[in-house]
Design an enzyme around this catalytic site. Structure first.
Site, PDB file in Angstrom:
ATOM      1  N   LYS A  52       0.861  -1.189   0.000  1.00  0.00           N
ATOM      2  CA  LYS A  52       0.000   0.000   0.000  1.00  0.00           C
ATOM      3  C   LYS A  52       0.897   1.239   0.000  1.00  0.00           C
ATOM      4  CE  LYS A  52      -3.943   1.699   2.790  1.00  0.00           C
ATOM      5  NZ  LYS A  52      -4.779   1.370   3.969  1.00  0.00           N
ATOM      6  N   SER A 129      -9.693   1.330   3.185  1.00  0.00           N
ATOM      7  CA  SER A 129      -8.882   2.132   2.300  1.00  0.00           C
ATOM      8  C   SER A 129      -7.857   1.348   1.478  1.00  0.00           C
ATOM      9  CB  SER A 129      -8.142   3.201   3.127  1.00  0.00           C
ATOM     10  OG  SER A 129      -7.274   2.581   4.049  1.00  0.00           O
ATOM     11  N   SER A 153      -9.696  -1.338   7.207  1.00  0.00           N
ATOM     12  CA  SER A 153      -9.221  -1.075   5.845  1.00  0.00           C
ATOM     13  C   SER A 153      -8.572  -2.227   5.104  1.00  0.00           C
ATOM     14  CB  SER A 153      -8.240   0.088   5.855  1.00  0.00           C
ATOM     15  OG  SER A 153      -8.960   1.275   5.784  1.00  0.00           O
TER      16      SER A 153
HETATM   17  N1  GLN Z   1     -13.093   3.412   7.061  1.00  0.00           N
HETATM   18  C1  GLN Z   1     -12.351   3.722   8.235  1.00  0.00           C
HETATM   19  C2  GLN Z   1     -11.892   5.146   8.228  1.00  0.00           C
HETATM   20  O1  GLN Z   1     -12.020   5.804   7.229  1.00  0.00           O
HETATM   21  C3  GLN Z   1     -11.189   2.782   8.399  1.00  0.00           C
HETATM   22  C4  GLN Z   1      -9.998   3.193   7.640  1.00  0.00           C
HETATM   23  C5  GLN Z   1      -8.783   2.371   7.904  1.00  0.00           C
HETATM   24  O2  GLN Z   1      -8.829   1.290   8.496  1.00  0.00           O
HETATM   25  N2  GLN Z   1      -7.656   2.918   7.475  1.00  0.00           N
HETATM   26  O3  GLN Z   1     -11.423   5.643   9.226  1.00  0.00           O
END
Ligand code: GLN
Length: 474
Positions: A52, A129, A153
């Site tokens: 990532k 994400s 994510s």
């Molecule tokens: N959807 C969650 C957020 O936007 C989790 C994101 C993540 O785990 N990086 O905070």
């Protein structure tokens, strides 16, 4: 202001590297001789991986999918990258994501949204994400990928893209060189098509790193192992907990069918399934948003265009004006929203939001300890096993299959809270620091073209047990 009119200096926004826009940069897809270490001790030799793009590497920019870091080169590789390369794996590219990890659909990327390879007719979201990390594995660009999981994510995109995604126990995999979103929740996760690959990679990364102050010490890891050996003797029948609080109205009919099919499969294997209750789950989204945004607003304050990142280079009367212009020009809308929320949470005017959220987090940990057989060694409690408790908690990973990109954006425009609420199934394990895994699940007689992941959670530090059971189930 938003960054929509700003053109990347690398001009990558108009030409994507792969069909699914899952990558932000690529090293080419064939392993070069000088990079491939083949030897009996290199357990990952012959494999390739994608990281990532919030994980630091030296050979290409580490952008966090933000215009702010469009041209940022790290002077070092993250520990996870070095560990994988030492074991013979070759990195082939960096994956698309929601800017700084903030989002659930990979639509908040400066480089455009990633596309789910499982849908050919209409563009569907990958989840976020770590959307690029999941899409690239579903489309076979590498053997496995790394994502980061702060509130879901890794698990959500794994579910939407039909692959396996592990969020390990907090502190088991080094975060050194991983650009923080909310460092008390951030973990590095592993995505692959099967659990065995995830297990192999986890073995390589599951080590103490003196460079990461939150990395679990070696002695604690040894203690975990010993406690587990004692505990596992004479237990072949496991108990699976189904928390009432996860049975929310928003779960789709299809998702309910998969969940109940998985539970009957577990019973057919000779295990026990029982209802449990985790009352504090109801507070988890509000606690998560308070904590994650507070930490994010502080972490992201370093991006001012002077020390790091994008600079408009416009002449201004004061440094503060320049910083404000740099930040409001190059950070996306969702990131700006979270910074504002976090600053509010940390301010005196919020009525101690932050401290209330930390109390709620403690309640969640205690509720989990209450229902799980294996003790939470961090809390120093001996833990008594009883027939009322369980070993693994089972829920779906997502409320439904993935929406089309168009539909998702429409919902988001109607109310941006929709995507926050969708995280209710994954956020509690993040708050408790527990290991959790999403595995793809198919129920005979249901529409197999809609991917659905099932979510298994275990006690803090119980990663190997969780992985072993997931492997058996798949
Ligand atoms: N959807 C969650 C957020 O936007 C989790 C994101 C993540 O785990 N990086 O905070």
């Amino acid at each position: 202001k938003t960054n929509v009119n700003f053109v990347s200096s690398r001009n990558i926004t108009s030409q994507t590297i792969d069909e699914w826009n899952s990558l932000i940069s690529s090293r080419g897809f064939t392993a070069r001789d000088d990079e491939t270490k083949v030897g009996p001790d290199n357990i990952l030799s012959g494999t390739t991986f994608i990281a990532k793009d919030n994980i630091a590497t030296t050979k290409e920019p580490t952008t966090c999918a933000s215009c702010m870091l469009d041209n940022y080169y790290s002077p070092f590789d993250a520990t996870v990258i070095s560990l994988l390369e030492e074991q013979g794996s070759t990195m082939v590219g960096k994956a698309n994501l929601d800017e700084f990890g903030m989002g659930s659909a990979n639509v908040n990327s400066y480089y455009g949204h990633a596309v789910n390879p499982l849908f050919t007719e209409e563009e569907h979201i990958t989840g976020g994400s770590s959307g690029g990390s999941a899409a690239s594995i579903q489309s076979d660009l590498a053997t496995f990928s790394l994502g980061t999981d702060t509130g879901g994510s890794v698990r959500l995109p794994a579910s939407y893209c039909g692959i396996v995604g592990l969020k390990p126990t907090y502190g088991r995999i080094s975060r050194w060189g991983v650009i923080p979103y909310a460092q008390s929740l951030d973990t590095v996760g592993i995505l692959a098509k099967d659990v065995e690959t995830v297990q192999k990679v986890f073995k390589v990364l599951d080590k103490h790193d003196p460079k990461d102050p939150t990395s679990l010490p070696t002695e604690f890891r040894e203690e975990l192992k010993k406690e587990k050996q004692k505990y596992q003797k004479n237990r072949s029948q496991l108990v699976f907990g189904v928390p009432d609080e996860f049975l929310v109205a928003e779960l789709s009919q299809g998702t309910r069918e998969h969940w109940s099919h998985m539970l009957s499969t577990i019973q057919d294997m000779g295990h026990i399934v029982r209802r449990v209750s985790i009352p504090s789950i109801k507070k988890s989204i509000s606690a998560y948003l308070a904590l994650a945004t507070a930490e994010a607003s502080s972490n992201l304050s370093r991006y001012d265009g002077v020390r790091f990142g994008f600079n408009t280079n416009n002449l201004k009367d004061s440094p503060l004006e320049l910083i404000a212009e740099n930040r409001s020009t190059s950070l996306g809308l969702e990131v700006q929203r979270r910074i504002i929320l976090g600053n509010y949470t940390m301010s005196a005017g919020s009525g101690n939001h932050y401290f209330k959220a930390t109390d709620e987090r403690r309640d969640i940990v205690e509720d989990y300890n209450e229902i799980l057989n294996f003790p939470n060694l961090l809390m120093n409690e001996p833990g008594e096993s009883s027939s009322e408790k369980c070993d693994i908690i089972v829920t779906p990973t997502a409320m439904s299959g993935p929406l089309s990109v168009e539909e998702y954006l429409r919902h988001d425009r109607e109310n941006f809270l929709n995507s926050y609420v969708n995280d209710i199934l994954t956020v509690p394990a993040s708050l408790a620091g527990m290991p959790a895994i999403s595995i793809p699940w198919n129920t005979p007689g249901t529409d197999s073209s809609i991917p659905q992941g099932m979510h298994l959670m275990a006690q803090f530090g119980d990663d190997h047990f969780l992985l072993d059971f997931a492997a058996e189930l798949m």
